[in-house]
Design a protein around this motif. Sequence first.
Motif, mmCIF file in Angstrom:
data_model
loop_
_atom_site.group_PDB
_atom_site.id
_atom_site.type_symbol
_atom_site.label_atom_id
_atom_site.label_comp_id
_atom_site.label_asym_id
_atom_site.label_seq_id
_atom_site.Cartn_x
_atom_site.Cartn_y
_atom_site.Cartn_z
ATOM 1 N N PRO A 104 12.497 72.018 39.917
ATOM 2 C CA PRO A 104 12.432 71.922 38.537
ATOM 3 C C PRO A 104 13.242 70.470 38.389
ATOM 4 O O PRO A 104 13.012 69.703 37.271
ATOM 5 C CB PRO A 104 13.232 73.208 38.141
ATOM 6 C CG PRO A 104 12.991 74.259 39.069
ATOM 7 C CD PRO A 104 12.659 73.453 40.567
ATOM 8 N N THR A 105 14.413 70.329 39.296
ATOM 9 C CA THR A 105 14.898 68.793 38.928
ATOM 10 C C THR A 105 13.959 67.732 39.332
ATOM 11 O O THR A 105 14.127 66.790 38.334
ATOM 12 C CB THR A 105 16.238 68.873 39.981
ATOM 13 O OG1 THR A 105 16.935 70.100 39.821
ATOM 14 C CG2 THR A 105 17.066 67.506 40.022
ATOM 15 N N GLN B 144 16.454 60.583 44.922
ATOM 16 C CA GLN B 144 17.761 61.129 44.673
ATOM 17 C C GLN B 144 17.675 62.564 44.171
ATOM 18 O O GLN B 144 18.500 63.604 44.371
ATOM 19 C CB GLN B 144 18.621 60.232 43.973
ATOM 20 C CG GLN B 144 20.233 60.724 43.410
ATOM 21 C CD GLN B 144 20.619 59.750 42.720
ATOM 22 O OE1 GLN B 144 20.023 58.807 42.002
ATOM 23 N NE2 GLN B 144 21.962 59.792 42.152
ATOM 24 N N ALA B 145 16.722 62.536 43.023
ATOM 25 C CA ALA B 145 16.477 63.923 42.758
ATOM 26 C C ALA B 145 15.930 64.999 43.657
ATOM 27 O O ALA B 145 16.116 66.149 43.464
ATOM 28 C CB ALA B 145 15.386 63.768 41.428
ATOM 29 N N ALA B 146 15.107 64.793 44.562
ATOM 30 C CA ALA B 146 14.604 65.547 45.430
ATOM 31 C C ALA B 146 15.786 66.014 46.330
ATOM 32 O O ALA B 146 15.592 67.285 46.922
ATOM 33 C CB ALA B 146 13.426 64.888 46.256
ATOM 34 N N ILE C 87 18.545 73.042 36.847
ATOM 35 C CA ILE C 87 18.286 71.436 37.161
ATOM 36 C C ILE C 87 19.699 70.755 37.364
ATOM 37 O O ILE C 87 20.697 71.157 36.575
ATOM 38 C CB ILE C 87 17.857 70.920 35.566
ATOM 39 C CG1 ILE C 87 16.278 71.648 35.321
ATOM 40 C CG2 ILE C 87 17.826 69.496 35.623
ATOM 41 C CD1 ILE C 87 15.789 71.237 34.484
ATOM 42 N N VAL C 88 19.710 70.158 38.214
ATOM 43 C CA VAL C 88 21.041 69.352 38.710
ATOM 44 C C VAL C 88 21.129 68.078 38.116
ATOM 45 O O VAL C 88 19.986 67.350 38.075
ATOM 46 C CB VAL C 88 21.028 69.287 40.347
ATOM 47 C CG1 VAL C 88 22.307 68.347 40.740
ATOM 48 C CG2 VAL C 88 20.572 70.543 40.855
ATOM 49 N N ASP C 89 22.353 67.697 37.648
ATOM 50 C CA ASP C 89 22.525 66.178 36.669
ATOM 51 C C ASP C 89 23.027 65.394 37.843
ATOM 52 O O ASP C 89 23.729 65.502 38.459
ATOM 53 C CB ASP C 89 23.673 66.517 35.743
ATOM 54 C CG ASP C 89 23.682 65.254 35.170
ATOM 55 O OD1 ASP C 89 22.939 64.297 35.063
ATOM 56 O OD2 ASP C 89 24.819 65.333 34.339
ATOM 57 N N ILE C 90 21.940 64.358 38.392
ATOM 58 C CA ILE C 90 21.893 63.401 39.309
ATOM 59 C C ILE C 90 22.806 62.416 38.868
ATOM 60 O O ILE C 90 23.147 61.453 39.566
ATOM 61 C CB ILE C 90 20.600 63.149 39.904
ATOM 62 C CG1 ILE C 90 19.899 62.141 38.821
ATOM 63 C CG2 ILE C 90 20.093 64.247 40.508
ATOM 64 C CD1 ILE C 90 18.629 61.578 39.488
#
Length: 480
Positions: free
Chosen positions: A420-421, A361-363, A202-205
């Motif tokens: 997942p992000t 942005q999350a995608a 999971i990336v912290d945007i």
Amino acid sequence: MNKENRNAPRVEEPSVRITRARAKAFGRSAEVLSSSQPVVKQGQKRALQENSKKRASDENKASIVSTIGLQHKRRAVLKDVTNSNVDWTDASQVQARRGPANNVKVASKPKLAEDVPMAQDDIKTKLAEELSRIRVAEPLEKLEVKEEPVLQSMCHGLRQHGGADLMLPVQHLIKSAELQRPAKKEENMVCERLGSSNELDIVDIDANLKDPQACSLYAPDIYSNIRLTEIERRPSTNYMERLQQDITPSMRGILIDWLVEVSEEYKLVPDTLYLTVNLIDRFLSQNYVEKQRLQLLGVTCMLIASKYEEIVAPRVEEFCLITDNTYSREEVLEMESEVLNFLHFQLSVPTTKTFLRRFVQAAQASYKVPCVELEFLANYLAELTIVEYGFLKFLPSVIAASAVFLARWTLNQSDHPLTPTLEHYTSYKTSELQTSVIALEELQLNTKGCCLNAIREKYRHQKFKSVATLTPAQRVGSLF
């Protein structure tokens, strides 16, 4: 007075204050005098009576002073638990500290009165040492749970031994620990639903803290708040069947399709278009409108949305001109007042565009280079829904998540579109988006042959990478 009385020896009153020792010695001399002189004259008897009264009063005063001294000393022990330098077995120190005002020799304390303050002093000294070990200045999150039983036992000991001055800091520490537990529990519940951002996949945007306009520090709280607001201020999903009798869903679609062209004519931002549709649906949810005034409602809501979203909003006369002067300026202003009063000026409404920015942005968090086609295609799919009355049953966040889901699937069928992000930031699972994604795919493929083509023509332009012409190679239903 007779001669014998005048010649009798006088018993002089003492010139100094009689203490208990002197009174005792005086009593012994009086006994010797009475044994040696069996007959006491009248003047001597009166003097002896006065002296005995003084002795009794002095003894009472001495006993009262001694008791007061003990009580004062005991209060001093309870007030300062750290005062362990006083030798309580030596009562002369207390008398010397109080001063020679009474000149009374205080007897030493009984053993029972001495043991109780000593026990209290030792217990409170130990409790103070235990309290000093707990660092009150540390942050509350560093207060370990294992220290709570220690604090509880300290409070129990303080209640038993009268340490009221130490109860306040101990109770403060216990209360801080109790207040911390519900907050931690609520945080765990949120992380359980949205997924922990500390996981490797999971990336912290929100990690870009250098851009002040991104509001990265407050973004999680902002979107948690608007997720509640979208439910509170959503329009009715069946107002056409329940209230409106003169207008139909197709009339609503024609109006919105025309407003898309108006927004392109005046180069309005997409937020203005989404807010315009929201104001129209919220007003129609509670107010009966005839079809002759439906266009007036549309241009008035766009005027209100322009004042809210645009830097330079079009003038009222321009909206009258765009309707070929069907409505006058006074009618537009009157309708504006009616709409604003009905909505109580609550114009801060989360729309699909609000969620779409964050979900896109999350995608793209897993992309090394941002994909412009993904952003344009997600916006195109989301705008297709504002024309359809049937999409009112979906929340704006659901439509935004479905648009990003279908856009990723249209561009690439090799990977699952819900990463997942993306699942973490949308808080929706694949099964929860099934109905909305399939319905959105039908709009994309135009399976019903809708003739309202303003949005399709808009996104066929090269500036939007012609995303309106893209279709998935495989139907999205295979994922469910």
